[in-house]
Scaffold this motif. Sequence first.
Motif, mmCIF file in Angstrom:
data_model
loop_
_atom_site.group_PDB
_atom_site.id
_atom_site.type_symbol
_atom_site.label_atom_id
_atom_site.label_comp_id
_atom_site.label_asym_id
_atom_site.label_seq_id
_atom_site.Cartn_x
_atom_site.Cartn_y
_atom_site.Cartn_z
ATOM 1 N N LEU A 83 10.475 -5.936 -4.647
ATOM 2 C CA LEU A 83 9.175 -5.844 -5.301
ATOM 3 C C LEU A 83 8.056 -5.709 -4.274
ATOM 4 N N THR A 84 8.182 -6.429 -3.179
ATOM 5 C CA THR A 84 7.168 -6.378 -2.119
ATOM 6 C C THR A 84 7.089 -4.987 -1.499
ATOM 7 N N LEU A 85 8.250 -4.395 -1.220
ATOM 8 C CA LEU A 85 8.277 -3.056 -0.632
ATOM 9 C C LEU A 85 7.697 -2.020 -1.601
ATOM 10 N N ALA A 86 8.051 -2.137 -2.891
ATOM 11 C CA ALA A 86 7.516 -1.207 -3.886
ATOM 12 C C ALA A 86 5.995 -1.333 -3.981
ATOM 13 N N LEU A 87 5.509 -2.556 -3.921
ATOM 14 C CA LEU A 87 4.066 -2.780 -3.987
ATOM 15 C C LEU A 87 3.363 -2.159 -2.777
ATOM 16 N N ALA A 88 3.971 -2.304 -1.598
ATOM 17 C CA ALA A 88 3.375 -1.724 -0.389
ATOM 18 C C ALA A 88 3.331 -0.197 -0.491
ATOM 19 N N ILE A 89 4.373 0.420 -1.064
ATOM 20 C CA ILE A 89 4.392 1.882 -1.225
ATOM 21 C C ILE A 89 3.287 2.326 -2.176
ATOM 22 N N VAL A 90 3.129 1.611 -3.296
ATOM 23 C CA VAL A 90 2.084 1.980 -4.256
ATOM 24 C C VAL A 90 0.692 1.877 -3.613
ATOM 25 N N VAL A 91 0.475 0.823 -2.862
ATOM 26 C CA VAL A 91 -0.822 0.661 -2.186
ATOM 27 C C VAL A 91 -1.074 1.829 -1.241
ATOM 28 N N ALA A 92 -0.045 2.211 -0.488
ATOM 29 C CA ALA A 92 -0.213 3.282 0.494
ATOM 30 C C ALA A 92 -0.504 4.633 -0.168
#
Length: 261
Positions: A172-181
């Motif tokens: 979930l953390t990695l997916a959130l970082a991708i969306v932010v980027a």
Amino acid sequence: MLDDFLIRAALAGVGVALAAAPLGCFVVWRRMAYFGDATAHAAILGVALALALSVPIFAGALAVAVVMALAVSRLAGRGLAMDTALGVLAHSALAVGLVAVAFVPGARADLSAYLFGDILAVSRGDLGVIWGGAALVLALLAWRWQALLTATLSPELAWASGIDPRREQLVLTLALAIVVAVAIKVVGALLIGAMLLIPAATARRLSRGPETMAAIAVVTGVLAALGGLQGALVFDAPAGPAIVCAAALLFALSTLRRGVA
């Protein structure tokens, strides 16, 4: 078709909505609203570093967002309250990013676009990054959907089912970082949290199951992106904030409908 900047802007908004809306459902279920804001604010440091090192903005924002998210998870796991860890790291990273960009020649004008979004300036290359990131996030969610749901419902149930809740938290953390980027150029670091939270909060009032909620959140996010873009053109308003205003209007309508029903 992609020569028209309005078409590119619409495709960018839809791409961000497709990735942010279903992920936002987990943000709502896990009460992680501030987590998205904190990761987005920290991404400004990544933008500053990318401008200073002349590397792609997406790469800089993604790297710092991932480091930020992992650092928060590690500090929270050591007994520090989650909101305290988020507050300290998010504001520190945002402040360091704003100071760092002051030393990059010509970067101040560029930075404002990443703070508040500049969807009308999205290029073909940006569209590739946005839709590539959205496809990656959707594939990740589809792959881990049931495990993420189980870990969100109950960590004890997840352990009993052979699912490691810490691994699902990392996904979930990695997916959130991708969306932010990928979203930072569309709505800006200061408004990304709204695109994660508002469509999911709207869908929660109109659905009875997790899959239905995710689907309605996607529809809400797409309508907000296209409606906000149209409103920005009609009223000559900034596009990023207009998209968030459209999402807020849909949330208000869902609240009224729930109150009437």
